[in-house]
Design an enzyme around this catalytic site. Structure first.
Site, PDB file in Angstrom:
ATOM      1  N   THR A   1      56.040  43.575  98.860  1.00  0.00           N
ATOM      2  CA  THR A   1      55.895  44.906  98.249  1.00  0.00           C
ATOM      3  C   THR A   1      55.753  44.814  96.730  1.00  0.00           C
ATOM      4  OG1 THR A   1      58.292  45.219  98.035  1.00  0.00           O
ATOM      5  CG2 THR A   1      57.262  46.002 100.074  1.00  0.00           C
TER       6      THR A   1
ATOM      7  N   ALA B   1      72.002  43.504  95.786  1.00  0.00           N
ATOM      8  CA  ALA B   1      71.481  44.846  95.497  1.00  0.00           C
ATOM      9  C   ALA B   1      71.610  45.666  96.772  1.00  0.00           C
ATOM     10  CB  ALA B   1      70.016  44.761  95.066  1.00  0.00           C
TER      11      ALA B   1
ATOM     12  N   GLY C   1      59.290  42.717  91.919  1.00  0.00           N
ATOM     13  CA  GLY C   1      59.403  44.142  92.229  1.00  0.00           C
ATOM     14  C   GLY C   1      59.728  44.965  90.993  1.00  0.00           C
ATOM     15  N   PHE C   2      59.877  46.247  91.215  1.00  0.00           N
ATOM     16  CA  PHE C   2      60.190  47.197  90.137  1.00  0.00           C
ATOM     17  C   PHE C   2      61.495  46.790  89.434  1.00  0.00           C
ATOM     18  CE2 PHE C   2      62.456  51.509  89.797  1.00  0.00           C
ATOM     19  CZ  PHE C   2      62.160  51.661  88.458  1.00  0.00           C
TER      20      PHE C   2
ATOM     21  N   ASP D   1      59.541  33.247 100.814  1.00  0.00           N
ATOM     22  CA  ASP D   1      60.156  34.301 101.633  1.00  0.00           C
ATOM     23  C   ASP D   1      61.631  33.968 101.805  1.00  0.00           C
ATOM     24  OD1 ASP D   1      61.123  35.881 103.708  1.00  0.00           O
ATOM     25  OD2 ASP D   1      59.235  35.824 104.830  1.00  0.00           O
TER      26      ASP D   1
ATOM     27  N   ASP E   1      59.844  35.493  94.961  1.00  0.00           N
ATOM     28  CA  ASP E   1      59.298  36.684  95.616  1.00  0.00           C
ATOM     29  C   ASP E   1      58.184  36.246  96.564  1.00  0.00           C
ATOM     30  OD1 ASP E   1      59.420  39.899  94.429  1.00  0.00           O
ATOM     31  OD2 ASP E   1      57.939  39.406  95.966  1.00  0.00           O
ATOM     32  N   ASN E   2      57.960  37.005  97.614  1.00  0.00           N
ATOM     33  CA  ASN E   2      56.807  36.705  98.486  1.00  0.00           C
ATOM     34  C   ASN E   2      55.722  37.782  98.364  1.00  0.00           C
ATOM     35  OD1 ASN E   2      57.922  38.828  99.834  1.00  0.00           O
ATOM     36  ND2 ASN E   2      57.934  37.868 101.855  1.00  0.00           N
TER      37      ASN E   2
ATOM     38  N   TYR F   1      66.578  49.785 107.342  1.00  0.00           N
ATOM     39  CA  TYR F   1      66.976  49.549 105.947  1.00  0.00           C
ATOM     40  C   TYR F   1      68.495  49.696 105.796  1.00  0.00           C
ATOM     41  CZ  TYR F   1      66.793  50.189 100.805  1.00  0.00           C
ATOM     42  OH  TYR F   1      66.959  50.088  99.438  1.00  0.00           O
TER      43      TYR F   1
ATOM     44  N   THR G   1      66.277  55.350  91.357  1.00  0.00           N
ATOM     45  CA  THR G   1      65.977  54.903  89.995  1.00  0.00           C
ATOM     46  C   THR G   1      64.470  54.986  89.756  1.00  0.00           C
ATOM     47  OG1 THR G   1      67.867  53.421  90.075  1.00  0.00           O
ATOM     48  CG2 THR G   1      66.212  52.918  88.424  1.00  0.00           C
TER      49      THR G   1
HETATM   50  P1  NAD Z   1      60.348  46.666  95.146  1.00  0.00           P
HETATM   51  O1  NAD Z   1      59.661  46.777  96.466  1.00  0.00           O
HETATM   52  O2  NAD Z   1      59.599  47.037  93.922  1.00  0.00           O
HETATM   53  O3  NAD Z   1      60.934  45.200  94.951  1.00  0.00           O
HETATM   54  C1  NAD Z   1      61.414  44.408  96.003  1.00  0.00           C
HETATM   55  C2  NAD Z   1      60.824  43.012  95.843  1.00  0.00           C
HETATM   56  O4  NAD Z   1      61.321  42.168  96.910  1.00  0.00           O
HETATM   57  C3  NAD Z   1      59.302  43.000  95.959  1.00  0.00           C
HETATM   58  O5  NAD Z   1      58.733  42.309  94.865  1.00  0.00           O
HETATM   59  C4  NAD Z   1      59.038  42.269  97.285  1.00  0.00           C
HETATM   60  O6  NAD Z   1      57.795  41.595  97.300  1.00  0.00           O
HETATM   61  C5  NAD Z   1      60.248  41.363  97.379  1.00  0.00           C
HETATM   62  N1  NAD Z   1      60.582  40.937  98.740  1.00  0.00           N
HETATM   63  C6  NAD Z   1      60.774  41.721  99.836  1.00  0.00           C
HETATM   64  N2  NAD Z   1      61.059  40.967 100.902  1.00  0.00           N
HETATM   65  C7  NAD Z   1      61.033  39.672 100.475  1.00  0.00           C
HETATM   66  C8  NAD Z   1      61.253  38.423 101.117  1.00  0.00           C
HETATM   67  N3  NAD Z   1      61.524  38.337 102.418  1.00  0.00           N
HETATM   68  N4  NAD Z   1      61.173  37.296 100.370  1.00  0.00           N
HETATM   69  C9  NAD Z   1      60.901  37.357  99.048  1.00  0.00           C
HETATM   70  N5  NAD Z   1      60.680  38.505  98.396  1.00  0.00           N
HETATM   71  C10 NAD Z   1      60.742  39.648  99.103  1.00  0.00           C
HETATM   72  O7  NAD Z   1      61.692  47.530  95.266  1.00  0.00           O
HETATM   73  P2  NAD Z   1      62.769  47.892  94.141  1.00  0.00           P
HETATM   74  O8  NAD Z   1      62.783  49.354  94.017  1.00  0.00           O
HETATM   75  O9  NAD Z   1      62.582  47.058  92.933  1.00  0.00           O
HETATM   76  O10 NAD Z   1      64.114  47.448  94.880  1.00  0.00           O
HETATM   77  C11 NAD Z   1      64.759  46.215  94.574  1.00  0.00           C
HETATM   78  C12 NAD Z   1      66.104  46.158  95.295  1.00  0.00           C
HETATM   79  O11 NAD Z   1      66.939  47.252  94.889  1.00  0.00           O
HETATM   80  C13 NAD Z   1      65.959  46.251  96.820  1.00  0.00           C
HETATM   81  O12 NAD Z   1      66.899  45.367  97.419  1.00  0.00           O
HETATM   82  C14 NAD Z   1      66.315  47.692  97.113  1.00  0.00           C
HETATM   83  O13 NAD Z   1      66.877  47.825  98.390  1.00  0.00           O
HETATM   84  C15 NAD Z   1      67.338  47.997  96.016  1.00  0.00           C
HETATM   85  N6  NAD Z   1      67.385  49.436  95.692  1.00  0.00           N
HETATM   86  C16 NAD Z   1      66.402  50.042  94.947  1.00  0.00           C
HETATM   87  C17 NAD Z   1      66.496  51.403  94.651  1.00  0.00           C
HETATM   88  C18 NAD Z   1      65.495  52.132  93.779  1.00  0.00           C
HETATM   89  O14 NAD Z   1      65.695  53.312  93.458  1.00  0.00           O
HETATM   90  N7  NAD Z   1      64.415  51.498  93.336  1.00  0.00           N
HETATM   91  C19 NAD Z   1      67.576  52.152  95.158  1.00  0.00           C
HETATM   92  C20 NAD Z   1      68.519  51.505  95.944  1.00  0.00           C
HETATM   93  C21 NAD Z   1      68.428  50.140  96.188  1.00  0.00           C
END
Ligand code: NAD
Ligand code: UDP
Length: 319
Positions: free
Chosen positions: A35, A119, A10-11, A56, A31-32, A150, A180
């Site tokens: 997203t 997180a 993810g990001f 997963d 990762d699965n 969520y 972020t």
């Molecule tokens: P993102 O969607 O880019 O990354 C999340 C990753 O988790 C993805 O690569 C997705 O494929 C993986 N994933 C989801 N469910 C899964 C599962 N069951 N098994 C394995 N992998 C799984 O999102 P992000 O913005 O990088 O967020 C990452 C974390 O930070 C999350 O937990 C999110 O709640 C938290 N967060 C992010 C923000 C933000 O501003 N980006 C703000 C608050 C919290």
């Protein structure tokens, strides 16, 4: 350390992998791709310190060898009701990643006597009626509202993390992340920054929902990752907010993006998305991060936008 990072594709997870590898740690990504995207990790192929499991986290997790830290970042995270990658359209997966995924990752940490980091998110404060939000504010969340899948999953995840700390003695951390942005954000996930920056680079008007008076605070990803790494190395078990405390209205934010990109198309006001309980105000109180971690953001919005634009141009085929 040998560190398991869930949500690695993810990001945020991919930036965390980069940073921890650069710090000399060994990283196991998991990762699965629900997203996230393999491209976010493509540059790590062949890196001697990096390995990856497609798995997963809602299912039992087995990691061979020692593990010194587990960082649980896997969860859908976009609040956009239109996005196929948003948690509105992945409600069960979101609740399972927060509940079962947190249980499984805590189990890995316990079995390996490893540190654990969850997180979490500013969304656990819901639509807050205190401002700015301090960690001791318990939040204003509707358990059956549209964002509940969520928010409540993350609230459960925090409670479970504290239970493993208090009952099993696991060495846990909870980071409450506020909005972020930066390279590797999904351009299509519908959040304000990707929408606005994409629209601005294409010379289109920026789609402001409602009158744009709702506020947010936007943190550049490198600042966030620095705070997370400091928290990992600290001894703090209670939640810590990490985010940028500079609050601005969504309209001001849109106007800043138009100025930085030179977009002449202005903004267009669209019907209020707050029917989905879009929080009216959000701003982190980062006093705890300042005092415990000696951390605060260093990168201004303009600077962060300049660092993000090349990635957006490349994704849009404009570079
Ligand atoms: P993102 O969607 O880019 O990354 C999340 C990753 O988790 C993805 O690569 C997705 O494929 C993986 N994933 C989801 N469910 C899964 C599962 N069951 N098994 C394995 N992998 C799984 O999102 P992000 O913005 O990088 O967020 C990452 C974390 O930070 C999350 O937990 C999110 O709640 C938290 N967060 C992010 C923000 C933000 O501003 N980006 C703000 C608050 C919290
Ligand atoms: N927003 C907007 N136009 C867009 C996308 C988002 O005005 O094209 C607004 C949205 O209504 C919210 C704020 O920007 O008030 C931040 O939304 P985002 O989806 O980035 O995340 P949230 O902070 O709601 O979790």
């Amino acid at each position: 350390m040998r560190i398991l990072i869930t949500g690695a594709a993810g990001f945020l997870g991919s930036h965390l992998c980069d940073r921890l590898l650069a710090d000399g740690h060994e990283v196991i990504g998991m990762d699965n791709f629900v997203t996230g995207r393999p491209e976010n990790l493509a540059h790590l192929a062949g890196h001697p310190g990096f390995s990856f499991y497609r798995h997963d986290v809602s299912n039992f997790i087995f990691v061979p060898g020692k593990v010194d830290a587990v960082m649980h970042f896997a969860s859908p995270a976009s609040p956009n009701p239109q996005s196929p990658y948003g948690y509105f359209n992945l409600p069960i997966q979101t609740m399972k990643a927060g509940a079962l995924g947190t249980h499984n990752t805590l189990g890995v940490a316990r079995a390996h006597r490893a540190k654990f980091m969850l997180a979490s998110t500013s969304e656990i404060y819901g639509d807050p009626n205190v401002h700015p939000q301090r960690e001791d504010y318990p939040g204003n969340v509707d358990p059956v509202g549209p964002r509940a899948v969520y928010d409540e999953a993350k609230r459960f995840a925090e409670a479970l993390t504290m239970a493993y700390h208090r009952y099993h003695g696991v060495d846990t951390r909870i980071v409450r992340i506020f909005n972020t942005y930066g390279p590797r954000m999904d351009l299509e996930d519908g959040r304000a920054l990707p929408n606005f920056l994409k629209q601005a680079l294409l010379g289109q008007p920026l789609t402001v929902y409602g009158d744009g008076s709702q506020t947010r605070s936007f943190c550049y990803v490198d600042d966030l990752i620095e705070g997370i790494v400091r928290l990992l190395h600290s001894d703090e078990h209670l939640p810590v907010n990490i985010g940028n405390p500079i609050e601005m209205s969504v309209l001001e934010f849109a106007e800043t993006i138009n100025r930085v990109t030179g977009n002449q198309a202005g903004v267009t006001f669209l019907p209020d998305k707050r029917s989905a309980r879009d929080p009216q105000r959000r701003q982190p109180d980062i006093s705890r991060a300042r005092s415990i971690l000696n951390w605060e953001p260093r990168i201004s919005l303009e600077e962060g936008l300049y660092k993000t634009i090349p990635y957006f141009k490349q994704q849009l085929g404009l570079a």
